[in-house]
Design a protein around this motif. Structure first.
Motif, PDB file in Angstrom:
ATOM      1  N   PHE A 170       0.831  -1.200   0.000  1.00  0.00           N
ATOM      2  CA  PHE A 170       0.000   0.000   0.000  1.00  0.00           C
ATOM      3  C   PHE A 170       0.868   1.254   0.000  1.00  0.00           C
ATOM      4  CE2 PHE A 170      -2.398   3.148   2.681  1.00  0.00           C
ATOM      5  CZ  PHE A 170      -3.351   3.473   1.739  1.00  0.00           C
ATOM      6  N   ASP A 171       1.894   1.265   0.819  1.00  0.00           N
ATOM      7  CA  ASP A 171       2.813   2.410   0.871  1.00  0.00           C
ATOM      8  C   ASP A 171       3.440   2.659  -0.497  1.00  0.00           C
ATOM      9  OD1 ASP A 171       4.715   4.354   2.153  1.00  0.00           O
ATOM     10  OD2 ASP A 171       6.178   2.796   1.646  1.00  0.00           O
ATOM     11  N   ARG A 172       3.931   1.596  -1.126  1.00  0.00           N
ATOM     12  CA  ARG A 172       4.578   1.756  -2.428  1.00  0.00           C
ATOM     13  C   ARG A 172       3.576   2.162  -3.511  1.00  0.00           C
ATOM     14  NH1 ARG A 172       8.274   2.379   0.551  1.00  0.00           N
ATOM     15  NH2 ARG A 172      10.251   1.261   0.432  1.00  0.00           N
ATOM     16  N   LEU A 173       2.362   1.643  -3.429  1.00  0.00           N
ATOM     17  CA  LEU A 173       1.352   1.978  -4.424  1.00  0.00           C
ATOM     18  C   LEU A 173       0.993   3.459  -4.366  1.00  0.00           C
ATOM     19  CD1 LEU A 173      -0.706   1.116  -6.585  1.00  0.00           C
ATOM     20  CD2 LEU A 173      -2.297   0.588  -4.719  1.00  0.00           C
ATOM     21  N   VAL A 174       0.789   3.997  -3.174  1.00  0.00           N
ATOM     22  CA  VAL A 174       0.419   5.405  -3.036  1.00  0.00           C
ATOM     23  C   VAL A 174       1.583   6.298  -3.473  1.00  0.00           C
ATOM     24  CG1 VAL A 174      -0.256   7.223  -1.421  1.00  0.00           C
ATOM     25  CG2 VAL A 174      -1.270   4.939  -1.226  1.00  0.00           C
ATOM     26  N   ARG A 175       2.801   5.954  -3.080  1.00  0.00           N
ATOM     27  CA  ARG A 175       3.969   6.726  -3.521  1.00  0.00           C
ATOM     28  C   ARG A 175       4.057   6.722  -5.047  1.00  0.00           C
ATOM     29  NH1 ARG A 175       8.628   7.159   0.246  1.00  0.00           N
ATOM     30  NH2 ARG A 175       7.988   6.527   2.332  1.00  0.00           N
ATOM     31  N   HIS A 176       3.830   5.570  -5.640  1.00  0.00           N
ATOM     32  CA  HIS A 176       3.878   5.426  -7.088  1.00  0.00           C
ATOM     33  C   HIS A 176       2.846   6.342  -7.742  1.00  0.00           C
ATOM     34  CE1 HIS A 176       3.182   3.299 -10.966  1.00  0.00           C
ATOM     35  NE2 HIS A 176       1.911   3.304 -10.628  1.00  0.00           N
ATOM     36  N   ARG A 177       1.638   6.358  -7.216  1.00  0.00           N
ATOM     37  CA  ARG A 177       0.586   7.208  -7.794  1.00  0.00           C
ATOM     38  C   ARG A 177       0.975   8.683  -7.729  1.00  0.00           C
ATOM     39  NH1 ARG A 177      -4.319   4.122  -4.702  1.00  0.00           N
ATOM     40  NH2 ARG A 177      -4.743   2.501  -6.268  1.00  0.00           N
ATOM     41  N   VAL A 178       1.494   9.112  -6.587  1.00  0.00           N
ATOM     42  CA  VAL A 178       1.871  10.515  -6.434  1.00  0.00           C
ATOM     43  C   VAL A 178       3.010  10.867  -7.389  1.00  0.00           C
ATOM     44  CG1 VAL A 178       2.796  12.250  -4.856  1.00  0.00           C
ATOM     45  CG2 VAL A 178       1.054  10.639  -4.056  1.00  0.00           C
ATOM     46  N   SER A 179       3.995   9.979  -7.487  1.00  0.00           N
ATOM     47  CA  SER A 179       5.136  10.226  -8.363  1.00  0.00           C
ATOM     48  C   SER A 179       4.687  10.369  -9.813  1.00  0.00           C
ATOM     49  CB  SER A 179       6.150   9.083  -8.235  1.00  0.00           C
ATOM     50  OG  SER A 179       7.245   9.277  -9.101  1.00  0.00           O
ATOM     51  N   PHE A 180       3.804   9.479 -10.250  1.00  0.00           N
ATOM     52  CA  PHE A 180       3.282   9.571 -11.616  1.00  0.00           C
ATOM     53  C   PHE A 180       2.503  10.868 -11.813  1.00  0.00           C
ATOM     54  CE2 PHE A 180       4.853   5.641 -12.758  1.00  0.00           C
ATOM     55  CZ  PHE A 180       4.342   5.140 -13.949  1.00  0.00           C
ATOM     56  N   PHE A 220      -9.365   9.835 -13.097  1.00  0.00           N
ATOM     57  CA  PHE A 220      -8.685   9.362 -11.886  1.00  0.00           C
ATOM     58  C   PHE A 220      -8.032  10.562 -11.205  1.00  0.00           C
ATOM     59  CE2 PHE A 220      -5.049   7.529  -9.584  1.00  0.00           C
ATOM     60  CZ  PHE A 220      -5.697   6.545  -8.856  1.00  0.00           C
ATOM     61  N   SER A 221      -8.122  10.618  -9.874  1.00  0.00           N
ATOM     62  CA  SER A 221      -7.581  11.757  -9.123  1.00  0.00           C
ATOM     63  C   SER A 221      -6.580  11.301  -8.084  1.00  0.00           C
ATOM     64  CB  SER A 221      -8.715  12.519  -8.432  1.00  0.00           C
ATOM     65  OG  SER A 221      -9.583  13.092  -9.386  1.00  0.00           O
ATOM     66  N   VAL A 222      -5.583  12.125  -7.870  1.00  0.00           N
ATOM     67  CA  VAL A 222      -4.597  11.915  -6.813  1.00  0.00           C
ATOM     68  C   VAL A 222      -4.571  13.180  -5.968  1.00  0.00           C
ATOM     69  CG1 VAL A 222      -2.179  11.455  -6.262  1.00  0.00           C
ATOM     70  CG2 VAL A 222      -3.237  10.365  -8.260  1.00  0.00           C
ATOM     71  N   LEU A 223      -4.678  13.014  -4.653  1.00  0.00           N
ATOM     72  CA  LEU A 223      -4.794  14.165  -3.758  1.00  0.00           C
ATOM     73  C   LEU A 223      -3.759  14.045  -2.639  1.00  0.00           C
ATOM     74  CD1 LEU A 223      -6.951  16.503  -3.817  1.00  0.00           C
ATOM     75  CD2 LEU A 223      -8.056  15.332  -1.911  1.00  0.00           C
ATOM     76  N   PRO A 224      -2.512  14.376  -2.911  1.00  0.00           N
ATOM     77  CA  PRO A 224      -1.477  14.301  -1.881  1.00  0.00           C
ATOM     78  C   PRO A 224      -1.444  15.580  -1.046  1.00  0.00           C
ATOM     79  CG  PRO A 224      -0.492  14.966  -3.932  1.00  0.00           C
ATOM     80  CD  PRO A 224      -1.965  14.810  -4.200  1.00  0.00           C
ATOM     81  N   SER A 225      -0.569  15.604  -0.068  1.00  0.00           N
ATOM     82  CA  SER A 225      -0.311  16.852   0.650  1.00  0.00           C
ATOM     83  C   SER A 225       0.765  17.623  -0.109  1.00  0.00           C
ATOM     84  CB  SER A 225       0.181  16.550   2.066  1.00  0.00           C
ATOM     85  OG  SER A 225       1.445  15.894   2.016  1.00  0.00           O
ATOM     86  N   PHE A 226       0.968  18.883   0.255  1.00  0.00           N
ATOM     87  CA  PHE A 226       2.031  19.657  -0.389  1.00  0.00           C
ATOM     88  C   PHE A 226       3.391  19.033  -0.076  1.00  0.00           C
ATOM     89  CE2 PHE A 226      -1.287  22.929  -0.459  1.00  0.00           C
ATOM     90  CZ  PHE A 226      -1.166  23.376  -1.768  1.00  0.00           C
ATOM     91  N   GLY A 227       3.556  18.544   1.141  1.00  0.00           N
ATOM     92  CA  GLY A 227       4.824  17.926   1.508  1.00  0.00           C
ATOM     93  C   GLY A 227       5.123  16.671   0.722  1.00  0.00           C
ATOM     94  N   MET A 228       4.068  15.927   0.393  1.00  0.00           N
ATOM     95  CA  MET A 228       4.284  14.670  -0.326  1.00  0.00           C
ATOM     96  C   MET A 228       4.760  14.904  -1.752  1.00  0.00           C
ATOM     97  SD  MET A 228       1.884  11.334  -0.048  1.00  0.00           S
ATOM     98  CE  MET A 228       2.599   9.695  -0.344  1.00  0.00           C
TER      99      MET A 228
END
Length: 300
Positions: A170-180, A220-228
């Motif tokens: 899960f951690d890697r999947l969310v990081r991957h989504r934000v990076s993309f 599809f939406s990605v909603l990270p924080s500014f820090g992320m």
């Protein structure tokens, strides 16, 4: 045995209506055909050698070759490519078979409120909890009741995995989504993603505004924080490495940079300008964000 090329001309650039695509997949023989074709192609290696009619027919539960051929021809062009040497699975066929294998459309999973290892970046307590409902994985702090993250996670991700392995995935999947998303590529369909700032956020999240990335094609939406947004920035990675910290090691929900606005200051709203300021013992990292774009990172 039907193997000859059909002389019917097709438009390679034509778009198939969604209703027609799902109609083609509504028959069990066709789904078996796609699964068998992908399996046989996988067995032949990355060369993707064509599969013969007889070999493909043997994968399907029907003795009637005419019945099988009818369904095979229905799948041609959009899902199956026919050549002089046999048949190949096209990309849409592989996507369908992968979705079946992953249980995307067929499986359900649930996880009650379970304790997990880790420390809350908000209150410092070690009472983290995880749950899984509605195909979303939720991590919260049981002590301060802060919701640290809630993101889509396929139910197939639980298969043959310990809870620790699920959390790692899960951690890697969310990081991957934000990076993309930060790179402007949709992690679902690879179309363009456009970034902006939104204030349409549940009040329980505790943020005034967040960067948001929306796919122009599949929504599809990605909603990270500014820090992320900073997780993969080389200067940010080096800044934390110099402090003896590896941003890849702890799950992102244990990083205050990712799941809080502790380091974030909104400088202006029209246009949106945000400063992310991370203090250190021997210096400070200051990142400037305009809209959803990191425009500058300084370490002093």
């Amino acid at each position: 045995m039907p193997t000859e090329e059909d002389d019917t001309e097709t438009d390679e650039n034509a778009t198939l209506p969604p209703t027609e695509a799902f109609r083609l997949l509504s028959d069990g023989t066709r789904l078996q055909t796609l699964q068998g074709l992908v399996e046989l192609t996988d067995e032949s290696g990355y060369g993707s050698e064509p599969v013969s009619f007889s070999a493909l027919h043997a994968q399907v539960e029907t003795d009637d070759s005419a019945h099988f051929n009818y369904h095979l021809q229905e799948l041609r062009d959009q899902f199956v490519e026919q050549t002089e040497d046999g048949y190949r699975a096209r990309y849409p066929a592989r996507k369908v078979v992968r979705a079946i294998r992953a249980g995307t459309f067929t499986e359900r999973a649930a996880l009650a409120d379970e304790p997990i290892d880790g420390t809350c970046p908000q209150c410092g307590d070690a009472d983290l909890r995880v749950s899984y409902t509605d195909e979303k994985l939720h991590v919260r702090c049981g002590a301060c009741e802060t919701g640290l993250t809630s993101n889509d996670f396929p139910p197939g991700g639980f298969e043959e995995r310990s809870l620790a392995d699920v959390l790692h995935a899960f951690d890697r999947l969310v990081r991957h989504r934000v990076s993309f998303a930060v790179d402007g590529v949709c992690p679902e369909c690879t179309a363009k993603m456009e970034g902006h700032v939104t204030t349409d956020i549940p009040t329980t999240w505790g943020y005034e505004a967040l960067p948001a990335f929306d796919c122009v094609r599949c929504d599809f939406s990605v909603l990270p924080s500014f820090g992320m947004l900073l997780l993969d920035h080389p200067d940010v990675v080096a800044f934390h490495r110099n402090r003896g910290e590896d941003l890849r090691e702890p799950p992102f929900w244990e990083l205050a940079l990712c799941v809080s606005d502790r380091y974030t200051t909104i400088e202006s709203r029209e246009p949106w300008r945000v400063t992310v300021r991370v203090p250190g013992e021997e210096g400070e990292l200051v990142a400037s964000v305009e809209g959803a774009d990191v425009v500058d990172v300084q370490v002093s």
